[in-house]
Design a protein around this motif. Structure first.
Motif, PDB file in Angstrom:
ATOM      1  N   PRO A   1       1.283   6.186  -7.563  1.00  5.11           N
ATOM      2  CA  PRO A   1      -0.135   6.239  -7.217  1.00  5.11           C
ATOM      3  C   PRO A   1      -1.063   6.230  -8.432  1.00  5.11           C
ATOM      4  N   ALA A   2      -0.547   6.624  -9.559  1.00  2.18           N
ATOM      5  CA  ALA A   2      -1.439   6.701 -10.711  1.00  2.18           C
ATOM      6  C   ALA A   2      -1.763   5.317 -11.244  1.00  2.18           C
ATOM      7  N   ALA A   3      -0.860   4.365 -11.039  1.00  2.00           N
ATOM      8  CA  ALA A   3      -1.112   3.016 -11.543  1.00  2.00           C
ATOM      9  C   ALA A   3      -1.856   2.222 -10.488  1.00  2.00           C
ATOM     10  N   ALA A   4      -2.800   1.436 -10.939  1.00  2.05           N
ATOM     11  CA  ALA A   4      -3.612   0.691  -9.984  1.00  2.05           C
ATOM     12  C   ALA A   4      -2.940  -0.602  -9.559  1.00  2.05           C
ATOM     13  N   GLU A   5      -1.795  -0.927 -10.137  1.00  2.00           N
ATOM     14  CA  GLU A   5      -1.179  -2.219  -9.846  1.00  2.00           C
ATOM     15  C   GLU A   5      -0.861  -2.392  -8.373  1.00  2.00           C
TER      16      GLU A   5
ATOM     17  N   ALA B   1       0.833  -1.204   0.000  1.00  2.00           N
ATOM     18  CA  ALA B   1       0.000   0.000   0.000  1.00  2.00           C
ATOM     19  C   ALA B   1       0.866   1.253   0.000  1.00  2.00           C
TER      20      ALA B   1
ATOM     21  N   TRP C   1       2.430   1.822  -3.310  1.00  2.00           N
ATOM     22  CA  TRP C   1       1.471   2.426  -4.246  1.00  2.00           C
ATOM     23  C   TRP C   1       1.414   3.929  -4.034  1.00  2.00           C
ATOM     24  N   ARG C   2       1.300   4.297  -2.755  1.00  2.00           N
ATOM     25  CA  ARG C   2       1.063   5.698  -2.438  1.00  2.00           C
ATOM     26  C   ARG C   2       2.265   6.571  -2.792  1.00  2.00           C
ATOM     27  N   TYR C   3       3.445   6.086  -2.481  1.00  2.99           N
ATOM     28  CA  TYR C   3       4.597   6.973  -2.590  1.00  2.99           C
ATOM     29  C   TYR C   3       5.413   6.771  -3.849  1.00  2.99           C
ATOM     30  N   ILE C   4       5.170   5.694  -4.585  1.00  2.00           N
ATOM     31  CA  ILE C   4       5.973   5.495  -5.787  1.00  2.00           C
ATOM     32  C   ILE C   4       5.158   5.675  -7.053  1.00  2.00           C
TER      33      ILE C   4
ATOM     34  N   GLN D   1      -2.529  -1.274  -5.852  1.00  2.28           N
ATOM     35  CA  GLN D   1      -3.747  -1.695  -5.176  1.00  2.28           C
ATOM     36  C   GLN D   1      -4.067  -3.147  -5.467  1.00  2.28           C
ATOM     37  N   VAL D   2      -3.848  -3.536  -6.721  1.00  2.00           N
ATOM     38  CA  VAL D   2      -4.138  -4.928  -7.082  1.00  2.00           C
ATOM     39  C   VAL D   2      -3.268  -5.869  -6.246  1.00  2.00           C
TER      40      VAL D   2
END
Lengths: 101, 301, 186, 455
Positions: A54-58, A46, A49-52, A60-61
């Motif tokens: 965030p635009a890609a949903a991977e 998580a 995702w947030r810090y590297i 989160q997946v």
């Protein structure tokens, strides 16, 4: 709050979980260690995702995959314990290891 | 769209819920033969002067944690509950939030049952987990269906989507399943087995004094919140002619609660070993089919 | 505000994570693990992943409640009335974990993390959904299959009775013979 | 102080009543129950929620151990009264209320740390430490988890008419779930004063911890004086043994069988009176069953009609209140769905064990037995004013033939263990309620006919 802090927290949880998984004799307790490790993994994914990216949903997946893995691990673990328990009355890892012999 | 609520609403929410729960409890008492509306208050007073009591080798912190968690979970779940078109916090994932908070009751009841180290109260705890496993699947599918119909997880959007037609009208199966699970999650009415008299009060068997008030009022709160949540999900929330939104919400909530309280008196307690099969073999496929129908309708809209 | 929340949740997560393996009582251990995982859910809310955070809370609560029952079923001495240790190889494990943590921490602190690319979407939940139903469809399907396979496998592992036990050798019995009768008669 | 006493007065206006009914006190129980409904005092399901312990019936010479434990389990403020006869019941309840207000029983309330049993869980604070009954020492002391259901164990020697259970560890009764044991069957260690559970095979082929839990004698909607020693795994009954608590033998015939016993002793008993008693007996059982099934409304109504029947209302009036109730229960699909297939007792088996009452007629499950009650209630309600006298050959009471070699309830008790094995707790309660053995029968010594039926 920054990436490093989150990752440090994640690795702390992972290591605590690892310690539990390595030391506990009871299979159910061992699974609790695994859960804690996976909790660390979820947190790491998580924060990545947030810090590297965030635009890609991977990212989160990846979290979804880890959460699913947790559920699967739990379900399989309990089923295995039940099956072992049914056949041999075993709920400890050491005893299960002796089955080989 | 839902307006943001002022900050004092955070403080007002528990008070309003407690008032509603008390009103429902009084109404329930009045329906009993020869009973009077003042009884729930008297009962609370009676328990208030009771001294706490301990059982042998009890895990007191866990018991306390469990019995306090129940009302806390109910109030937290109510955060997304709109009165009219306003809720304390209209989270973007309000429906999931509600579900997660209501699931805290699982932990709460089990802990309360386990803590006192008494067989009967643990049986109550076990029963609630069995009940949870039975009701949760159809329940999740039912609330997902409502979210699907509105194409949003935000409770405000679900209300807005029902400006014309209520979801209860074209998702009757989901609505029915939701009402069943509302009873089951608050282990009230025909689903009161976890706190049943046959196990001397089940999870509450060993609670006395303030602990007991907290736990039992938590149950009433959860019941009121669960029943009230059916209004924004299926009964159009604050939508209705003439009256303002908040009045419609209250009216609809009162009707739902009155129906459930009335229906309770006509049905014996449902045991889980029977209900779980019904829930998994009949209700779950039914809920899936309902969701499918709704999905097809939404896609063709 | 967020920093304080992060600190509190982080401390609680680690402490209750450690307590999982220090409590004697299984109920306490389970719910301590639950606390730890709920804190993880809280941290995810802080990261802006509302949906995944709440789902973590939901899943972990239910999972731990069920786990507690398995604990009581299978563990000896679940209440910890008779303290005993059920651990092995404590020292080695502590060393391994210490080394692992040091390595991980060093990696975390020393690695040249790339700069953030892009901005978080306005609605990460929508983003996730679109991704799972779009480019990540394969992942989703694999997860679904894995879940289904697990359901089947766990039932096979855990149960002893099959349909021949329930409906007789020719599967013609009108009513299943179960230890406890169900509500539909299947 | 003024405020405090006023608060106490308001709080105890409706004290929670825990009824501890001794065998042989059915008449008193019925009276007290009706009186409680009239006053609107709630009946507590267990000691934790009670204020007032009402012991119904004559006390045995030595004060019963189980009543003592029950008393210790009730949190303060509390009071305790005995309603030993119908005439004194109202006064006893009033006195109980007054005692609650004045705190007459609180003088021995104190705080006290328990020394044993504190392993790591910290303090068990006992609220009533100085023993009211010092001779029962150990027990009164450590029995804080006193649950109505958990208290009759081997220590009160008089409590065992079966004798076979004398050997039980005296603390078995407090076997909380938390006390789980070691592997192996023989290992019954005792920790914190609690015996550890042993493992045994269960219904589903798992070897799980098995708890020994005595159920009764005080439990809401439970046959007075019955104790079931259950071996529970989770909430599944693996084994059950029946016991009865000690009760003084009296010359007063058991309430529900009275007309038939008197008729067979040669007295003139009106047929209508017998029908009325039968009707009321089944309504009582029905009320109890419905309460266990969680249908409080119907249970309250059944009990109301029962009281009317006993009060002697005319047959037509009684029928008009019985018929809607019966129709409602008979038509309830939910009740059928919930109780069908439970506790199946085929009539050959029942006959073999000497059952002669409705359980034999029903030839089936719990629901079937309830339907038989309903039929008999309906029929007997119409006969309540029937002329004529009961013949000496007419010996079938509410629970079976009163002239047999065996007491009707003895047969029902014999049936119980077999039916309970493998049942879940809730089902077990329903099965017991559907047989509803009447332990009053054992307290009666009919001089000419037969001695006290101890086994």
């Amino acid at each position: 709050m920054n990436l490093e802090l989150f990752l440090l927290l994640a690795s702390a949880l992972f290591c605590v979980g690892l310690f539990g998984a390595l030391t506990q004799q009871s299979i159910v307790m061992l699974m609790m260690g695994l859960e804690l490790m996976l909790g660390g993994v979820i947190l790491a994914a998580a924060s990545a995702w947030r810090y590297i990216a965030p635009a890609a949903a991977e990212g989160q997946v990846l979290v979804v995959v880890a959460i699913t893995a947790m559920a699967l691990e739990m379900a399989t673990g309990f089923a295995v314990v039940t099956a072992l328990f049914r056949s041999r009355e075993i709920d400890m890892t050491d005893m299960a290891a002796e089955l080989k012999e | 769209m839902t307006d943001p609520a002022p900050l004092w609403a955070v403080l007002a929410l528990p008070a309003v819920l407690a008032g509603a729960a008390w009103a429902v409890a009084s109404f329930d008492a009045v329906l009993g033969a020869g009973a009077r509306a003042a009884w729930p208050g008297r009962e609370a007073l009676r328990l208030l002067v009771q001294q706490p009591r301990r059982t042998r080798a009890a895990d007191v912190p866990l018991t306390r944690l469990g019995s306090t968690l129940l009302p806390v979970a109910a109030v937290l779940a109510a955060v997304v509950l709109p009165l009219g078109f306003r809720s304390v916090s209209d989270l973007p994932e309000g429906i999931v939030w509600f579900n997660a908070m209501e699931a805290l009751a699982w932990a709460a009841v089990w802990l309360t049952g386990w803590g006192p180290n008494s067989t009967l109260s643990l049986i109550g705890g076990y029963r609630f987990l069995a009940q949870g496993l039975a009701y949760e699947l159809p329940h999740m599918l039912a609330i997902t269906t409502a979210a699907l119909g509105a194409e949003s997880l935000r409770v405000g959007d679900v209300v807005d989507a029902q400006a014309g037609l209520w979801f209860a009208v074209w998702m009757p199966a989901a609505f029915g399943i939701y009402l069943l699970s509302a009873l089951a999650m608050s282990f009230w009415g025909p689903f009161d087995q976890p706190a049943g008299r046959d196990v001397a009060g089940g999870a509450a068997a060993e609670l006395s004094g303030v602990d007991r008030i907290v736990f039992l009022s938590g149950r009433w709160l959860l019941f009121v919140v669960a029943a009230a949540f059916s209004v924004p999900l299926f009964l159009g929330g604050g939508h209705g002619p003439l009256l303002p939104g908040w009045a419609w919400t209250l009216l609809k909530t009162a009707v739902v609660l009155a129906f459930l309280v009335w229906a309770r008196r006509r049905i014996p307690t449902v045991r889980m070993e029977r209900y779980v099969e019904l829930a998994w073999v009949v209700l779950t496929p039914l809920a899936v089919a309902q969701a499918l129908v709704v999905a097809v309708v939404v896609l063709n809209r | 505000m967020n920093d304080v929340a992060f600190g509190l949740l982080a401390a609680l997560a680690v402490v209750s994570g450690v307590m999982v393996f220090r409590f004697d009582s299984m109920a306490r251990a389970t719910f301590s693990l639950l606390t730890s995982l709920l804190c993880v859910g809280g941290e995810m809310l802080l990261l802006g992943l509302d949906y995944l955070g709440i789902v973590t809370v939901l899943m972990m609560t239910i999972e731990m409640a069920i786990m507690a029952v398995f604990m009581v079923m299978f563990m000896m001495n679940p209440a910890g009335l008779m303290p005993m240790t059920m651990t092995h190889n404590k020292k080695g494990a502590a060393v391994i974990c210490g080394i692992a943590f040091v390595l991980l921490a060093a990696g975390v602190l020393l690695a040249p993390w790339p700069a953030r690319q892009g901005k978080p979407p306005a609605d990460p939940t929508m983003d996730l959904g679109m991704s799972l139903m779009g480019p990540q469809m394969l992942t989703m399907m694999v997860l679904g299959m894995a879940l289904f396979a697990t359901i089947v496998a766990t039932v096979v592992l855990a149960t002893r009775r099959g349909r021949y036990d329930r409906f007789g050798d020719d599967l013609r019995a009108p009513q299943a013979s179960d230890p406890v009768r169900g509500g539909v008669g299947r | 102080m003024e405020l405090k006493s006023r608060l106490l007065r308001a709080a105890t206006a409706r004290p929670g009543v825990l009824l501890a009914v001794r065998p042989g006190a059915t008449r008193e129980r019925l009276f007290v129950e009706a009186e409680l409904v009239r006053r609107g005092w709630p009946c507590a399901a267990g000691p934790a929620s009670a204020n007032l312990l009402v012991c119904v019936g004559e006390a045995t010479t030595a004060e019963d151990d189980w009543a003592e434990r029950l008393w210790l389990g009730i949190p303060a403020p509390k009071a305790r009264v005995t309603a030993s006869a119908v005439e004194r019941a109202v006064e006893a309840l009033d006195r109980g209320r007054a005692d609650l207000l004045s705190g007459a029983h609180q003088h021995h309330v104190g705080r006290h740390e328990q020394t044993d049993g504190d392993l790591h869980r910290g303090h068990h604070e006992h609220q009533e430490s100085p023993d009211p009954a010092p001779e029962s020492g150990r027990h009164t002391h450590d029995d804080h988890n006193s649950h109505g259901s958990e208290h009759t164990n081997g220590s009160s020697a008089g409590a065992h008419q079966h004798g076979a259970h004398e050997g039980h560890a005296s603390h078995e009764g407090h076997n909380g779930h938390a006390a789980h044991g070691m592997h192996g069957d023989h290992d019954m260690g005792v920790v914190a004063g609690l015996p550890m559970a042993a493992r045994a095979d269960d219904r589903d082929g798992l070897r799980l911890d098995r708890l020994h839990v005595p159920l009764g004698p005080v439990l809401a909607d439970w046959p007075a004086g019955l104790v079931l020693r259950l071996e529970l795994q989770g909430d599944v009954v693996q084994q059950a043994a029946v016991e009865r608590i000690a009760a003084p033998i009296t010359a007063r015939p058991p309430f529900w069988n009275e007309p038939w016993l008197r008729a067979s002793a040669g007295e003139r008993v009106a047929r209508g009176d017998a029908a009325r008693r039968l009707c009321a007996a089944h309504l009582d059982s029905l009320g109890r069953f419905l309460a266990v099934a969680g249908w409080d409304d119907a249970a309250a109504e059944a009990r109301h009609v029962r009281d009317r029947a006993l009060a002697g209302v005319a047959a037509t009036e009684l029928t008009s209140s019985v018929v809607p109730l019966i129709r409602r229960i008979r038509r309830s699909r939910t009740l059928r769905w919930l109780t069908a297939g439970l506790g199946v007792l085929p009539s050959e088996h029942a006959h073999h064990l000497g059952v002669t009452g409705p359980a034999l007629v029903a030839d089936g499950d719990v629901h079937g037995r309830v339907l038989v009650w309903l039929d008999q209630i309906e029929r007997s309600a119409g006969d309540c004013d029937a002329p004529g006298t009961l013949g000496a050959a007419d010996v079938t009471g509410p629970r079976g033939r009163t002239d047999g070699a065996n007491l009707p309830s003895q047969a029902l008790l014999d049936v119980l263990p077999g039916l309970l094995e493998g049942a879940e707790f809730a089902c077990a309660r329903l099965i017991v309620a559907s047989l509803d053995p009447d332990l009053d029968e054992f307290t009666w010594a009919a001089p000419p006919v037969r001695g006290p039926a101890d086994d």
